[in-house]
Design a protein around this motif. Structure first.
Motif, PDB file in Angstrom:
ATOM      1  N   LEU A   1       9.120  24.656  37.705  1.00 36.43           N
ATOM      2  CA  LEU A   1      10.241  23.852  37.280  1.00 36.43           C
ATOM      3  C   LEU A   1      11.455  24.742  37.038  1.00 36.43           C
ATOM      4  CD1 LEU A   1      10.948  20.896  36.391  1.00 36.43           C
ATOM      5  CD2 LEU A   1      10.442  21.646  34.068  1.00 36.43           C
ATOM      6  N   THR A   2      12.604  24.328  37.545  1.00 32.32           N
ATOM      7  CA  THR A   2      13.846  25.055  37.331  1.00 32.32           C
ATOM      8  C   THR A   2      14.875  24.129  36.694  1.00 32.32           C
ATOM      9  OG1 THR A   2      14.760  24.538  39.517  1.00 32.32           O
ATOM     10  CG2 THR A   2      13.406  26.524  39.329  1.00 32.32           C
ATOM     11  N   GLN A   3      15.931  24.731  36.148  1.00 33.73           N
ATOM     12  CA  GLN A   3      17.003  23.937  35.558  1.00 33.73           C
ATOM     13  C   GLN A   3      18.350  24.489  35.981  1.00 33.73           C
ATOM     14  OE1 GLN A   3      16.760  22.888  31.358  1.00 33.73           O
ATOM     15  NE2 GLN A   3      19.006  22.935  31.198  1.00 33.73           N
ATOM     16  N   ASP A   4      19.256  23.580  36.271  1.00 31.10           N
ATOM     17  CA  ASP A   4      20.613  23.908  36.679  1.00 31.10           C
ATOM     18  C   ASP A   4      21.524  22.861  36.044  1.00 31.10           C
ATOM     19  OD1 ASP A   4      22.790  25.013  37.957  1.00 31.10           O
ATOM     20  OD2 ASP A   4      22.282  24.250  39.952  1.00 31.10           O
TER      21      ASP A   4
ATOM     22  N   ALA B   1       9.527  21.365  46.863  1.00 30.40           N
ATOM     23  CA  ALA B   1      10.318  21.657  48.057  1.00 30.40           C
ATOM     24  C   ALA B   1       9.988  20.597  49.095  1.00 30.40           C
ATOM     25  CB  ALA B   1       9.979  23.047  48.597  1.00 30.40           C
ATOM     26  N   GLY B   2      10.970  20.286  49.923  1.00 33.29           N
ATOM     27  CA  GLY B   2      10.745  19.271  50.942  1.00 33.29           C
ATOM     28  C   GLY B   2      11.819  18.214  50.889  1.00 33.29           C
ATOM     29  N   ARG B   3      11.413  16.968  51.047  1.00 33.42           N
ATOM     30  CA  ARG B   3      12.366  15.870  51.081  1.00 33.42           C
ATOM     31  C   ARG B   3      12.958  15.637  49.685  1.00 33.42           C
ATOM     32  NH1 ARG B   3      13.793  12.004  54.254  1.00 33.42           N
ATOM     33  NH2 ARG B   3      14.789  10.187  53.325  1.00 33.42           N
ATOM     34  N   PRO B   4      14.277  15.594  49.545  1.00 30.56           N
ATOM     35  CA  PRO B   4      14.869  15.388  48.225  1.00 30.56           C
ATOM     36  C   PRO B   4      14.575  13.988  47.670  1.00 30.56           C
ATOM     37  CG  PRO B   4      16.476  16.338  49.739  1.00 30.56           C
ATOM     38  CD  PRO B   4      15.310  15.892  50.572  1.00 30.56           C
TER      39      PRO B   4
ATOM     40  N   HIS C   1       4.198  13.102  36.494  1.00 31.58           N
ATOM     41  CA  HIS C   1       4.709  12.393  37.675  1.00 31.58           C
ATOM     42  C   HIS C   1       5.511  13.321  38.588  1.00 31.58           C
ATOM     43  CE1 HIS C   1       3.369   9.055  35.355  1.00 31.58           C
ATOM     44  NE2 HIS C   1       4.382   9.090  34.514  1.00 31.58           N
ATOM     45  N   ALA C   2       6.335  14.180  38.010  1.00 29.37           N
ATOM     46  CA  ALA C   2       7.137  15.094  38.828  1.00 29.37           C
ATOM     47  C   ALA C   2       6.250  16.038  39.619  1.00 29.37           C
ATOM     48  CB  ALA C   2       8.103  15.889  37.946  1.00 29.37           C
ATOM     49  N   ARG C   3       5.202  16.534  38.991  1.00 29.27           N
ATOM     50  CA  ARG C   3       4.276  17.436  39.687  1.00 29.27           C
ATOM     51  C   ARG C   3       3.568  16.717  40.821  1.00 29.27           C
ATOM     52  NH1 ARG C   3       3.964  22.659  40.196  1.00 29.27           N
ATOM     53  NH2 ARG C   3       4.171  22.939  37.944  1.00 29.27           N
TER      54      ARG C   3
ATOM     55  N   PHE D   1       7.846  16.615  47.964  1.00 28.31           N
ATOM     56  CA  PHE D   1       9.223  16.280  47.610  1.00 28.31           C
ATOM     57  C   PHE D   1       9.887  17.383  46.795  1.00 28.31           C
ATOM     58  CE2 PHE D   1       7.279  12.209  48.474  1.00 28.31           C
ATOM     59  CZ  PHE D   1       8.264  11.559  49.206  1.00 28.31           C
ATOM     60  N   ASP D   2      11.184  17.521  47.014  1.00 30.65           N
ATOM     61  CA  ASP D   2      12.065  18.319  46.172  1.00 30.65           C
ATOM     62  C   ASP D   2      12.562  17.354  45.103  1.00 30.65           C
ATOM     63  OD1 ASP D   2      14.064  19.803  44.994  1.00 30.65           O
ATOM     64  OD2 ASP D   2      15.354  19.868  46.775  1.00 30.65           O
ATOM     65  N   VAL D   3      11.950  17.399  43.933  1.00 33.04           N
ATOM     66  CA  VAL D   3      12.179  16.395  42.899  1.00 33.04           C
ATOM     67  C   VAL D   3      13.343  16.835  42.012  1.00 33.04           C
ATOM     68  CG1 VAL D   3      11.114  15.040  41.072  1.00 33.04           C
ATOM     69  CG2 VAL D   3       9.705  15.895  42.957  1.00 33.04           C
TER      70      VAL D   3
END
Length: 251
Positions: free
Chosen positions: A4-7, A24-27, A47-49, A56-58
């Motif tokens: 998980l990253t944050q921006d 990574a993958g489809r946004p 759910h995100a995982r 998916f690029d979540v």
């Protein structure tokens, strides 16, 4: 395994919007519900995982006045449907051209309004949302504004008790949240015909807080309804929520 990253994205009025991202993958842009945040709605219960593992690029913004995003106290920072503008700004920040969009509760309402306004995802997911929650949002907003106004006096047994406890748990900025609630407009039922993308409507079997989800699926041009277990609050904890979204988006 993706981490998980944050921006941060910067909205057009200068408000910082925290972006949590995994995979990574489809946004896929995920919008959380009222008084919640990306962690509570999408990350904490897996759910995100699940969606990242499905390819998916979540991308999960904390909505304005929520989570780690900016919560300005000036009324000028909350024009009508400011959340739709923020979604547009997140999409522009991430340079998304081909993506999917999903939201829960207020996030679902925001996602639907964004598509009506011209945002063009490949597929759309509206979770924890029924027809009346879109076309009669002002009644739902009035309930939460009342909970904010009576925050310190609400006792157990009051209809607003659980809303107040949830606000306490997520440390909501009540001044900003009240302004935000006043900015959210109803979605006219006639405008739903403009949501022509394939759409999944998903809700808990005991969740009718935002009206009838089956009725919502019926009025949308290309939608289907899937029921999972739970109330409006507990359905977020059901692993079936993430799996159902992943199955729809990868079908």
């Amino acid at each position: 395994m993706s981490e998980l990253t944050q921006d941060y994205a910067v909205a057009r009025d200068g408000t910082q919007l925290a972006l949590h991202r995994i995979g990574a993958g489809r946004p896929l842009v995920l919008l959380h519900g009222l008084f919640s945040n990306a962690d509570t709605n999408w990350i904490r219960f897996g759910h995100a995982r699940v969606l990242a593992d499905a390819g998916f690029d979540v991308i999960m913004p904390d909505l304005r006045a929520h989570g780690q995003s900016g919560a300005p106290h000036g009324a000028a920072a909350y024009p009508r449907d400011v959340l739709v503008r923020d979604v547009e700004d997140v999409i522009a920040h991430c340079a998304l051209a081909d993506f999917d969009l999903a939201g829960f509760s207020l996030g679902a309402r925001t996602a639907a309004a964004a598509v009506i306004a011209g945002v063009a995802p490949r597929r759309l997911v509206l979770a924890g949302m029924g027809l009346q929650g879109l076309s009669g949002w002002h009644r739902r907003a009035a309930f939460f504004i009342d909970a904010i106004d009576r925050f310190d006096s609400v006792k157990r047994g009051d209809d607003a008790w659980f809303a107040v406890q949830f606000m306490k748990s997520t440390k909501v900025d009540r001044v900003a949240a009240r302004l935000l609630l006043q900015s959210v407009g109803d979605v006219a039922q006639g405008d739903l015909a403009r949501i022509t993308v394939p759409t999944l409507v998903v809700a808990g079997d005991k969740d009718r807080d935002n009206g009838d989800p089956e009725a919502l699926a019926e009025v949308l041009p290309d939608a289907r309804f899937v029921e999972i277990s739970g109330t409006h609050m507990s359905s977020v904890t059901d692993p079936a929520l993430g799996r159902t979204i992943a199955e729809f988006l990868t079908a």
